[in-house]
Design an enzyme around this catalytic site. Structure first.
Site, PDB file in Angstrom:
ATOM      1  N   HIS A 176      -1.372  -5.535   7.753  1.00  0.00           N
ATOM      2  CA  HIS A 176      -2.181  -6.430   8.577  1.00  0.00           C
ATOM      3  C   HIS A 176      -3.468  -5.723   8.940  1.00  0.00           C
ATOM      4  O   HIS A 176      -3.456  -4.507   9.145  1.00  0.00           O
ATOM      5  CB  HIS A 176      -1.414  -6.815   9.854  1.00  0.00           C
ATOM      6  CG  HIS A 176      -1.980  -8.004  10.545  1.00  0.00           C
ATOM      7  ND1 HIS A 176      -3.029  -7.904  11.416  1.00  0.00           N
ATOM      8  CD2 HIS A 176      -1.661  -9.318  10.460  1.00  0.00           C
ATOM      9  CE1 HIS A 176      -3.328  -9.105  11.853  1.00  0.00           C
ATOM     10  NE2 HIS A 176      -2.518  -9.991  11.286  1.00  0.00           N
ATOM     11  N   ASP A 222       4.433 -13.371   8.192  1.00  0.00           N
ATOM     12  CA  ASP A 222       4.794 -14.176   7.028  1.00  0.00           C
ATOM     13  C   ASP A 222       6.011 -13.651   6.281  1.00  0.00           C
ATOM     14  O   ASP A 222       6.499 -14.301   5.366  1.00  0.00           O
ATOM     15  CB  ASP A 222       3.597 -14.247   6.056  1.00  0.00           C
ATOM     16  CG  ASP A 222       2.448 -15.025   6.653  1.00  0.00           C
ATOM     17  OD1 ASP A 222       2.707 -16.051   7.295  1.00  0.00           O
ATOM     18  OD2 ASP A 222       1.285 -14.603   6.494  1.00  0.00           O
TER      19      ASP A 222
HETATM   20  N1  CMC Z   1       1.165  -3.658  -0.312  1.00  0.00           N
HETATM   21  C1  CMC Z   1       0.746  -2.477  -0.800  1.00  0.00           C
HETATM   22  N2  CMC Z   1      -0.315  -1.788  -0.315  1.00  0.00           N
HETATM   23  C2  CMC Z   1      -0.964  -2.337   0.726  1.00  0.00           C
HETATM   24  C3  CMC Z   1      -0.587  -3.566   1.292  1.00  0.00           C
HETATM   25  C4  CMC Z   1       0.526  -4.238   0.723  1.00  0.00           C
HETATM   26  N3  CMC Z   1       0.930  -5.411   1.219  1.00  0.00           N
HETATM   27  N4  CMC Z   1      -1.426  -3.881   2.291  1.00  0.00           N
HETATM   28  C5  CMC Z   1      -2.304  -2.881   2.366  1.00  0.00           C
HETATM   29  N5  CMC Z   1      -2.022  -1.932   1.427  1.00  0.00           N
HETATM   30  C6  CMC Z   1      -2.733  -0.654   1.210  1.00  0.00           C
HETATM   31  C7  CMC Z   1      -4.066  -0.868   0.535  1.00  0.00           C
HETATM   32  O1  CMC Z   1      -3.931  -0.793  -0.865  1.00  0.00           O
HETATM   33  C8  CMC Z   1      -4.871   0.266   1.108  1.00  0.00           C
HETATM   34  O2  CMC Z   1      -4.478   1.459   0.462  1.00  0.00           O
HETATM   35  P1  CMC Z   1      -5.543   2.662   0.206  1.00  0.00           P
HETATM   36  O3  CMC Z   1      -5.922   3.131   1.581  1.00  0.00           O
HETATM   37  O4  CMC Z   1      -4.790   3.653  -0.596  1.00  0.00           O
HETATM   38  O5  CMC Z   1      -6.687   2.038  -0.526  1.00  0.00           O
HETATM   39  C9  CMC Z   1      -4.388   0.364   2.552  1.00  0.00           C
HETATM   40  O6  CMC Z   1      -3.042  -0.136   2.508  1.00  0.00           O
HETATM   41  C10 CMC Z   1      -5.200  -0.462   3.542  1.00  0.00           C
HETATM   42  O7  CMC Z   1      -5.225  -1.796   3.080  1.00  0.00           O
HETATM   43  P2  CMC Z   1      -6.481  -2.767   3.135  1.00  0.00           P
HETATM   44  O8  CMC Z   1      -6.382  -3.768   2.039  1.00  0.00           O
HETATM   45  O9  CMC Z   1      -7.735  -1.940   3.214  1.00  0.00           O
HETATM   46  O10 CMC Z   1      -6.256  -3.445   4.533  1.00  0.00           O
HETATM   47  P3  CMC Z   1      -6.927  -4.785   5.039  1.00  0.00           P
HETATM   48  O11 CMC Z   1      -6.930  -4.705   6.503  1.00  0.00           O
HETATM   49  O12 CMC Z   1      -8.233  -5.012   4.357  1.00  0.00           O
HETATM   50  O13 CMC Z   1      -5.933  -5.946   4.510  1.00  0.00           O
HETATM   51  C11 CMC Z   1      -4.111  -7.432   4.417  1.00  0.00           C
HETATM   52  C12 CMC Z   1      -4.954  -6.526   5.306  1.00  0.00           C
HETATM   53  C13 CMC Z   1      -3.185  -8.283   5.280  1.00  0.00           C
HETATM   54  C14 CMC Z   1      -5.029  -8.405   3.642  1.00  0.00           C
HETATM   55  C15 CMC Z   1      -3.277  -6.569   3.421  1.00  0.00           C
HETATM   56  O14 CMC Z   1      -2.412  -5.739   4.144  1.00  0.00           O
HETATM   57  C16 CMC Z   1      -2.510  -7.420   2.417  1.00  0.00           C
HETATM   58  O15 CMC Z   1      -3.056  -7.793   1.369  1.00  0.00           O
HETATM   59  N6  CMC Z   1      -1.197  -7.736   2.699  1.00  0.00           N
HETATM   60  C17 CMC Z   1      -0.443  -8.616   1.851  1.00  0.00           C
HETATM   61  C18 CMC Z   1      -0.800 -10.084   2.139  1.00  0.00           C
HETATM   62  C19 CMC Z   1      -0.225 -10.564   3.459  1.00  0.00           C
HETATM   63  O16 CMC Z   1       0.939 -10.352   3.778  1.00  0.00           O
HETATM   64  N7  CMC Z   1      -1.063 -11.279   4.239  1.00  0.00           N
HETATM   65  C20 CMC Z   1      -0.648 -11.877   5.522  1.00  0.00           C
HETATM   66  C21 CMC Z   1      -1.337 -11.233   6.685  1.00  0.00           C
HETATM   67  S1  CMC Z   1      -0.621 -11.667   8.262  1.00  0.00           S
HETATM   68  C22 CMC Z   1      -0.811 -13.348   8.478  1.00  0.00           C
HETATM   69  C23 CMC Z   1      -2.189 -13.873   8.342  1.00  0.00           C
HETATM   70  O17 CMC Z   1      -3.208 -13.196   8.490  1.00  0.00           O
HETATM   71  O18 CMC Z   1      -2.290 -15.050   8.115  1.00  0.00           O
END
Ligand code: CMC
Length: 428
Positions: free
Chosen positions: A307, A364
């Site tokens: 998140h 989720d």
């Molecule tokens: N699986 C594997 N690696 C992950 C995941 C994941 N679900 N989420 C983040 N990471 C890694 C990412 O690759 C990065 O690694 P590194 O530092 O080595 O590059 C690190 O963790 C930080 O991730 P980020 O993408 O920079 O974080 P963000 O804040 O931009 O993204 C997020 C947040 C929710 C989009 C992301 O965690 C994600 O894609 N999760 C899966 C989709 C999901 O479950 N979304 C629902 C969110 S909650 C409800 C809502 O918002 O509606």
């Protein structure tokens, strides 16, 4: 003495106040930064460090895993309140008296008829259309059927617009389901409460009675409460941004529905269940999928994990996990996917990759399993999220207009070609 921050550039020094929010969250007010620095801007793709507004609606502490609506902890609201009361709380800022609550629910239910002409728009969609696309279109179309201009300065107008949308939105949401299923459209039953009515809107068939299982209604109510607001997430920011151009409420919410659709946002609940099914079909080797999620050469992410703000357990996920256990147990449903989800969660929480990046299950991760137990098709899951998020979007939109926020218009740093002269076609 109040906290100060200094910005030093080219020998000149600027000082900025560092005020605090109610819960001592510190910020630097950069609203005049560009004019004070002679043209320098701050760059923050994805707004990872940038607050877009001040807001008195929802408080979220991602480090501690805290979520409160209007100061009330989500755990207390999920346990003691109900969705209609939470809608009122988000909209008005205070808990209602019984009389206020009854009037509010009646006002909402008074607006639950949708023009029959909207069904013509619905019928133009193929039954394969994604329900979120259909919901976004129908929500936007409501503007045409309710053309009365809303004066953002008038509390009465704002209230009327809010209850109109709260009344009609579950009808539209249920129609997207009935379209997918090929069922005849259904209409509201004003003898029922808001959540019961939403349930019957989705599932009542003209030729038989519908049994309302209190386990299902309570769980649905709880899920709606847990989704009701989440401060400046992608869809809410979209609603505020669109509305900041003084675009109407319905069109702004329609844009919010589209933003919510994406798999990185609300669409994750659908993606989670699809992922769990895929793991099941693949033999249930959870570690293989955890390894895939860690592999930087693989696009796969563990859906329902991570998140932007929570760097601790998402408090909503804790409540939903418990509810998923109870619902499946009470309904006597054996869902292998729930077992896979639990194993996946455990494997990820013990893995250094997830621990070091503070990646925990989010709202989720378990919600889709409950929706599936209710008999809701996978592609409808994000619509369920949207029905829950509606009061938050509305409250945020109204707050934005009442605070007289300026039009949202980010700047950019241009990285394209420098100035060059046009080349005639025959010389290229
Ligand atoms: N699986 C594997 N690696 C992950 C995941 C994941 N679900 N989420 C983040 N990471 C890694 C990412 O690759 C990065 O690694 P590194 O530092 O080595 O590059 C690190 O963790 C930080 O991730 P980020 O993408 O920079 O974080 P963000 O804040 O931009 O993204 C997020 C947040 C929710 C989009 C992301 O965690 C994600 O894609 N999760 C899966 C989709 C999901 O479950 N979304 C629902 C969110 S909650 C409800 C809502 O918002 O509606």
């Amino acid at each position: 003495m109040s906290d100060k921050a200094k910005f030093i550039h080219n020998g000149s020094e600027l000082e900025f106040d560092v005020p605090q929010g109610t819960m001592n969250e510190k910020y630097v007010d950069f609203s005049n930064f560009r004019s004070q620095t002679g043209g320098i801007i701050t760059l923050d793709p994805g707004y990872k460090n940038t607050g877009s507004c001040t807001s008195a609606i929802t408080y979220l502490d991602g480090e501690e895993g805290v979520l409160m609506y209007r100061g009330y902890p989500i755990e207390q609201l999920a346990e003691k309140s109900n969705f209609v009361e939470v809608m009122y709380l988000l909209l008005k800022g205070e808990l209602p008296t019984q009389e206020e609550l009854t009037k509010f629910e009646n006002d909402v239910m008074d607006h639950d008829m949708v023009s029959e002409d909207v069904t013509k728009i619905l019928s133009a969609f193929p039954s394969t259309a994604h329900p979120m696309g259909v919901l976004s279109t129908l929500t936007s179309a409501l503007t045409a059927f309710n053309p009365k201009a809303v004066d953002a300065k008038s509390e009465t107008d704002m209230y009327r617009a809010a209850v109109t949308l709260m009344g009609k939105f579950p009808v539209l949401a249920s129609w997207t389901l009935r379209k997918v299923k090929g069922w005849p459209l259904n209409y509201s039953d004003n003898k029922l409460g808001y959540v019961e009515n939403f349930y019957q809107l989705m599932f009542k068939q003209p030729n038989r009675d519908l049994e309302m299982d209190p386990v299902i209604i309570n769980a649905l109510d709880k899920l709606l409460i847990l989704h009701a607001d989440h401060e400046q997430n992608c869809s809410t920011s979209t609603v505020r941004l669109v509305g900041s151009a003084h675009t109407g409420l319905f069109a702004s919410i329609s844009a919010g529905v589209s933003a919510l659709w994406g798999p990185l946002h609300g669409g994750a609940n659908q993606a989670v269940v699809e992922m769990l099914d895929q793991i099941k079909e693949d033999g249930g080797n959870v570690q293989k999928w955890v390894d895939k999620a860690k592999d930087k050469n693989d696009d796969f992410r563990l859906m329902g994990f991570g998140h932007r703000v929570y760097k601790n357990f998402d408090p909503r996920a804790r409540i939903i996990k418990k509810a998923a256990d109870q619902v499946l147990d009470k309904l006597g449903i054996q869902d292998e996917s729930l077992e896979i989800a639990k194993k996946l969660e455990q494997a990820a929480l013990e893995d250094e990759y997830f621990i070091s990046r503070k990646l925990y299950p989010n709202v989720d991760f378990y919600s889709g399993l409950i929706y599936r137990a209710f008999g809701i098709p996978t592609e409808m899951f994000t619509v369920m999220f949207a029905v829950g998020r509606l009061p938050g979007w509305i409250a945020q939109w109204i707050e934005m207009r009442q605070n007289n926020e300026p039009i949202g218009r980010p700047r950019q740093i241009y990285t394209g070609a420098p100035k060059r002269d046009y080349i005639d076609m025959n010389k290229r």
